[in-house]
Design a protein around this motif. Structure first.
Motif, PDB file in Angstrom:
ATOM      1  N   ASP A  47      77.776 132.126  54.762  1.00  0.00           N
ATOM      2  CA  ASP A  47      79.283 131.803  54.034  1.00  0.00           C
ATOM      3  C   ASP A  47      79.326 130.369  54.182  1.00  0.00           C
ATOM      4  OD1 ASP A  47      80.004 134.304  53.452  1.00  0.00           O
ATOM      5  OD2 ASP A  47      81.223 134.415  55.402  1.00  0.00           O
ATOM      6  N   PHE A  48      78.838 129.738  55.325  1.00  0.00           N
ATOM      7  CA  PHE A  48      78.744 128.389  55.799  1.00  0.00           C
ATOM      8  C   PHE A  48      77.866 127.488  54.492  1.00  0.00           C
ATOM      9  CE2 PHE A  48      76.808 124.690  57.821  1.00  0.00           C
ATOM     10  CZ  PHE A  48      78.129 123.691  58.021  1.00  0.00           C
ATOM     11  N   VAL A  49      76.752 128.020  54.215  1.00  0.00           N
ATOM     12  CA  VAL A  49      75.937 127.438  53.300  1.00  0.00           C
ATOM     13  C   VAL A  49      76.527 127.414  52.033  1.00  0.00           C
ATOM     14  CG1 VAL A  49      73.663 127.343  52.107  1.00  0.00           C
ATOM     15  CG2 VAL A  49      73.684 127.834  54.605  1.00  0.00           C
ATOM     16  N   ALA A  50      77.077 128.637  51.882  1.00  0.00           N
ATOM     17  CA  ALA A  50      77.925 128.629  50.602  1.00  0.00           C
ATOM     18  C   ALA A  50      79.091 127.555  50.211  1.00  0.00           C
ATOM     19  CB  ALA A  50      78.398 130.064  50.131  1.00  0.00           C
ATOM     20  N   LEU A 232      88.351 113.821  49.365  1.00  0.00           N
ATOM     21  CA  LEU A 232      89.511 114.368  48.469  1.00  0.00           C
ATOM     22  C   LEU A 232      89.224 116.149  48.440  1.00  0.00           C
ATOM     23  CD1 LEU A 232      91.574 114.274  46.373  1.00  0.00           C
ATOM     24  CD2 LEU A 232      89.815 114.022  44.767  1.00  0.00           C
ATOM     25  N   LEU A 233      87.747 116.542  48.344  1.00  0.00           N
ATOM     26  CA  LEU A 233      87.602 117.799  48.211  1.00  0.00           C
ATOM     27  C   LEU A 233      87.888 118.694  49.505  1.00  0.00           C
ATOM     28  CD1 LEU A 233      85.707 119.661  46.199  1.00  0.00           C
ATOM     29  CD2 LEU A 233      83.961 119.048  47.686  1.00  0.00           C
ATOM     30  N   ILE A 234      87.827 118.057  50.466  1.00  0.00           N
ATOM     31  CA  ILE A 234      88.461 118.741  51.694  1.00  0.00           C
ATOM     32  C   ILE A 234      90.181 119.244  51.490  1.00  0.00           C
ATOM     33  CG2 ILE A 234      88.946 118.346  54.024  1.00  0.00           C
ATOM     34  CD1 ILE A 234      86.412 116.933  54.318  1.00  0.00           C
ATOM     35  N   ILE A 235      90.761 117.950  51.127  1.00  0.00           N
ATOM     36  CA  ILE A 235      92.202 118.266  50.813  1.00  0.00           C
ATOM     37  C   ILE A 235      92.425 119.244  49.730  1.00  0.00           C
ATOM     38  CG2 ILE A 235      94.125 117.009  49.778  1.00  0.00           C
ATOM     39  CD1 ILE A 235      94.074 115.342  51.790  1.00  0.00           C
ATOM     40  N   THR A 236      91.622 119.325  48.700  1.00  0.00           N
ATOM     41  CA  THR A 236      91.671 120.253  47.560  1.00  0.00           C
ATOM     42  C   THR A 236      91.484 121.510  48.217  1.00  0.00           C
ATOM     43  OG1 THR A 236      90.746 118.435  46.149  1.00  0.00           O
ATOM     44  CG2 THR A 236      91.010 120.739  45.175  1.00  0.00           C
ATOM     45  N   LYS A 237      90.680 121.632  49.056  1.00  0.00           N
ATOM     46  CA  LYS A 237      90.233 123.145  49.633  1.00  0.00           C
ATOM     47  C   LYS A 237      91.504 123.609  50.442  1.00  0.00           C
ATOM     48  CE  LYS A 237      85.849 123.583  48.606  1.00  0.00           C
ATOM     49  NZ  LYS A 237      85.059 124.803  48.041  1.00  0.00           N
ATOM     50  N   LEU A 238      91.979 122.560  51.168  1.00  0.00           N
ATOM     51  CA  LEU A 238      93.032 123.009  52.066  1.00  0.00           C
ATOM     52  C   LEU A 238      94.385 123.260  51.041  1.00  0.00           C
ATOM     53  CD1 LEU A 238      93.373 120.101  54.631  1.00  0.00           C
ATOM     54  CD2 LEU A 238      93.216 122.833  55.084  1.00  0.00           C
ATOM     55  N   GLU A 239      94.732 122.661  50.238  1.00  0.00           N
ATOM     56  CA  GLU A 239      95.730 123.105  49.284  1.00  0.00           C
ATOM     57  C   GLU A 239      95.637 124.378  48.515  1.00  0.00           C
ATOM     58  OE1 GLU A 239      96.048 119.485  46.695  1.00  0.00           O
ATOM     59  OE2 GLU A 239      97.164 118.390  48.324  1.00  0.00           O
ATOM     60  N   GLN A 240      94.272 124.837  48.455  1.00  0.00           N
ATOM     61  CA  GLN A 240      93.959 126.176  47.943  1.00  0.00           C
ATOM     62  C   GLN A 240      94.069 127.296  48.913  1.00  0.00           C
ATOM     63  OE1 GLN A 240      90.484 125.388  45.942  1.00  0.00           O
ATOM     64  NE2 GLN A 240      91.261 124.342  44.225  1.00  0.00           N
ATOM     65  N   TYR A 241      94.442 126.669  50.219  1.00  0.00           N
ATOM     66  CA  TYR A 241      94.515 127.521  51.578  1.00  0.00           C
ATOM     67  C   TYR A 241      93.088 127.908  51.928  1.00  0.00           C
ATOM     68  CZ  TYR A 241      99.269 127.317  50.760  1.00  0.00           C
ATOM     69  OH  TYR A 241     100.581 126.858  50.654  1.00  0.00           O
ATOM     70  N   GLY A 245      86.470 126.832  54.097  1.00  0.00           N
ATOM     71  CA  GLY A 245      85.822 125.758  53.009  1.00  0.00           C
ATOM     72  C   GLY A 245      86.096 124.453  53.528  1.00  0.00           C
ATOM     73  N   ALA A 246      87.347 124.149  53.772  1.00  0.00           N
ATOM     74  CA  ALA A 246      87.601 122.797  54.270  1.00  0.00           C
ATOM     75  C   ALA A 246      87.073 122.469  55.456  1.00  0.00           C
ATOM     76  CB  ALA A 246      89.203 122.643  54.312  1.00  0.00           C
ATOM     77  N   THR A 247      87.009 123.347  56.286  1.00  0.00           N
ATOM     78  CA  THR A 247      86.436 122.889  57.849  1.00  0.00           C
ATOM     79  C   THR A 247      84.883 122.936  57.802  1.00  0.00           C
ATOM     80  OG1 THR A 247      88.427 124.365  58.351  1.00  0.00           O
ATOM     81  CG2 THR A 247      86.761 123.893  59.925  1.00  0.00           C
ATOM     82  N   ALA A 248      84.394 123.779  57.069  1.00  0.00           N
ATOM     83  CA  ALA A 248      82.840 123.890  56.833  1.00  0.00           C
ATOM     84  C   ALA A 248      82.313 122.259  56.287  1.00  0.00           C
ATOM     85  CB  ALA A 248      82.142 124.830  56.094  1.00  0.00           C
ATOM     86  N   ILE A 249      83.034 121.910  55.450  1.00  0.00           N
ATOM     87  CA  ILE A 249      82.691 120.566  54.854  1.00  0.00           C
ATOM     88  C   ILE A 249      83.074 119.526  55.675  1.00  0.00           C
ATOM     89  CG2 ILE A 249      82.840 119.095  52.807  1.00  0.00           C
ATOM     90  CD1 ILE A 249      83.598 121.253  51.194  1.00  0.00           C
ATOM     91  N   ALA A 250      84.135 119.508  56.214  1.00  0.00           N
ATOM     92  CA  ALA A 250      84.725 118.635  57.428  1.00  0.00           C
ATOM     93  C   ALA A 250      83.444 118.483  58.634  1.00  0.00           C
ATOM     94  CB  ALA A 250      85.729 119.185  58.063  1.00  0.00           C
ATOM     95  N   VAL A 251      82.914 119.665  58.874  1.00  0.00           N
ATOM     96  CA  VAL A 251      81.891 119.909  60.085  1.00  0.00           C
ATOM     97  C   VAL A 251      80.795 118.794  59.613  1.00  0.00           C
ATOM     98  CG1 VAL A 251      80.239 121.127  61.236  1.00  0.00           C
ATOM     99  CG2 VAL A 251      82.930 121.736  61.391  1.00  0.00           C
ATOM    100  N   VAL A 252      80.413 119.171  58.473  1.00  0.00           N
ATOM    101  CA  VAL A 252      79.061 118.379  57.804  1.00  0.00           C
ATOM    102  C   VAL A 252      79.549 116.947  58.199  1.00  0.00           C
ATOM    103  CG1 VAL A 252      77.896 117.935  55.666  1.00  0.00           C
ATOM    104  CG2 VAL A 252      78.442 120.255  56.452  1.00  0.00           C
ATOM    105  N   MET A 253      80.461 116.572  57.544  1.00  0.00           N
ATOM    106  CA  MET A 253      80.969 115.074  57.534  1.00  0.00           C
ATOM    107  C   MET A 253      80.948 114.425  58.938  1.00  0.00           C
ATOM    108  SD  MET A 253      80.686 114.349  54.372  1.00  0.00           S
ATOM    109  CE  MET A 253      81.257 112.699  54.310  1.00  0.00           C
TER     110      MET A 253
END
Lengths: 277, 292
Positions: A47-50, A232-241, A245-253
């Protein structure tokens, strides 16, 4: 871990000040930050990789890292010139120019964002002259690069200035009296001295640009796969609830930022040692 | 990472007073480099600043003031001031406590502590907001408990204050720590030995010594607190008149194509930035003059 080595210090308040410092640091910074990592632990590896390695996310990494890198390179080049001019030459209004360098620290990013968009859109002050040449700045990758150059501008100047001010004139005099011409003195004596702070400033500007959001969203156009930066992608994912996904990308950053922070600390230690010798 | 890294008071010695050097650059190089530097700064710094005010005044001064005194704009100004009025003092208390512990005592783990204090500068504003959603949001660690007790954090004012506190966390501390370390403890030792209490020593000896550094940290902290966009954008509910700070209000107006009003509110933030830069320059100037 935090125990006083100086057991009988005359000054009071060790327990109170350190206790408060650690409690506040923990509540405001460490516990919330750990939430991102703990949340990700609940995800399976696939899931994380996806979440962090889909084509759309990869396109965003490429844009964020690429535009941040080019902006930091431009800032390193012009920052070196600006720092040199501000330290070595005198001209009317120098103090005002010196103060103005900090504008990107003081100007809210949203304000910078809409101002840059107004300037570089096709009817804008600069945009109208780019348009005939087929250069579109606003709402393209060029716009992202311009906004990131703005936010990173002060870093190289401010890391170089103190080093340039303390550079001993004897070095240059020695070089000149040994027969070097001005260019040789600059390229073989001065620039090597400036390398550590220059790289540090570059890394700081790069790190700042990676996380930048406010100044970029207005000018970027925000098209998926093309002009969508990672924040922006993190925010987009958050807005889609899509919190996972948002947290996983945040961890990479976050990991990328922490590695950069470590590199910057090592660089700063390096340049400090370099100048003490 | 938005710290003015090289510009702390400690690392800002007097500018060289332009005494002619035996090894100076030829005139054409001086002129050329100065022109390049000024052109670069003008196009990247002066132009955006000028654009804000030009766009704000495009329809005349009347429209400008109408946008500024609009009830939603006034509500945004109030919320911005309120947020800064909580976040800045909180970070001042923390900054002073952290600097006192770090500069007055020797303990293990000190450099780790200094690194951790700088951490928020390395975090993207968007992620700064996200982590508070993960803790206080509807599915967060403590979010459900607060929801049961009818306390709103995320998409409400407390979330905005918390996220702002996070992004402005290091400003005061990183200004005071090197300053107090450089000043040493001799004056405090003398005060204690002469019979002063700990608090008396702090108020009458330490505070007067660090007042400029503290002021410097406060103005930078305040500028960032009032201008923060990304972090606040994540935790705010974007409700007009309720959870909109000034930068968020600028965004809403801009996205509604109400450009004049957006730039009018933005111009207030730009004025704040200019005042911040002037105060900062005055502090630096006083400081270098006092040392020179």
């Amino acid at each position: 871990m935090f125990t006083s080595r100086q057991q009988r210090s005359v000054l009071p308040g060790f327990g109170l000040s350190l206790g408060f410092t650690i409690a506040y640091l923990g509540l405001i910074v460490l516990i919330p930050l750990s939430a991102a990592f703990v949340r990700t632990l609940g995800m399976s590896w696939s899931d994380f990789v996806a979440a962090v390695w889909s084509p759309r996310v990869i396109a965003a990494y490429k844009l964020s890292f690429g535009a941040s890198f080019s902006a930091a390179i431009v800032n390193a080049f012009f920052g070196l010139i600006v720092a040199w001019v501000l330290v070595r030459y005198s001209f009317p209004g120098k103090r005002v120019v010196d103060a103005l360098v900090d504008l990107p620290f003081a100007l809210p990013t949203a304000v910078a964002g809409i101002a840059l968009t107004a300037i570089y859109s096709k009817n804008g002050w600069v945009g109208q002259y780019l348009e005939p040449y087929g250069i579109k700045a606003a709402f393209t990758e060029v716009g992202v690069f311009i906004a990131l150059t703005f936010v990173g501008l002060p870093f190289v100047v401010r890391t170089l200035q103190p080093v340039l001010e303390e550079l001993e004139p004897e070095l240059e005099e020695a070089s000149a009296s040994l027969g070097a011409n001005r260019w040789q003195t600059i390229s073989r004596v001065i620039l090597p001295e400036l390398a550590p702070p220059l790289i540090t400033g570059f890394a700081l500007a790069f790190a700042r640009a990676l996380g930048e959001y406010g100044s970029v969203v207005f000018i970027a156009g925000n098209m998926p796969m093309r002009t969508e930066i990672v924040p922006l992608l993190i925010i987009t994912k958050l807005e889609q609830y899509d919190y996972r996904g948002a947290t996983a990308i945040a961890v990479v950053m976050l990991v990328a930022s922490f590695v950069l922070l470590l590199v910057i600390n090592l660089l700063q230690n390096w340049s400090r040692r370099y100048y003490k010798v | 990472m938005s710290a003015p890294v090289g510009s702390t008071l400690i690392h800002h010695p007097a500018h060289s007073k332009g005494a002619p050097r035996a090894t100076h650059d030829p005139k054409w190089v001086r002129w050329g480099l100065t022109a390049v530097a000024l052109l670069f700064l003008a196009s990247f710094l002066l132009l955006p600043l000028a654009a804000v005010f030009t766009e704000a005044l495009r329809r005349g001064i009347g429209t400008y003031f109408a946008a500024v005194v609009d009830p939603d704009a006034l509500a945004a100004i109030k919320l911005t001031v309120l947020t800064a009025a909580i976040a800045v003092p909180a970070n001042v208390v923390f900054g002073v406590a952290a600097a006192w512990a770090i500069s007055k005592f020797a303990f293990r783990g000190k450099s780790l502590l200094i690194t951790l204090i700088d951490l928020p500068f390395a975090v993207s504003p968007v992620i700064s907001g996200l982590i508070y959603v993960l803790v206080f949001g509807a599915h967060g660690w403590v979010g459900p408990w607060f929801a049961e007790h009818d306390i709103e954090i995320i998409f409400a004012v407390p979330g905005i204050v918390l996220a702002t506190t996070f992004v402005t966390f290091p400003f005061v501390a990183r200004e005071l720590i090197p300053l107090m370390q450089a000043q040493g403890n001799d004056e405090e030792y003398a005060a204690i030995i002469l019979g002063a209490s700990g608090w008396q020593t702090f108020w009458r000896v330490t505070l007067p010594n660090i007042k400029w550094g503290l002021f410097y940290g406060v103005i930078l902290c305040n500028a960032r607190a009032m201008g923060e966009f990304g972090a606040v954008s994540v935790v705010s509910g974007h409700i007009r008149g309720e959870t909109n700070t000034m930068p968020l209000h600028v965004e809403i107006l801009y996205n509604e194509y109400n450009f004049v009003a957006a730039f009018a509110v933005a111009s207030l933030l730009a004025l704040l930035a200019i005042v911040t830069l002037i105060l900062k320059a005055i502090v630096e100037w006083n400081h270098t003059r006092a040392r020179g």
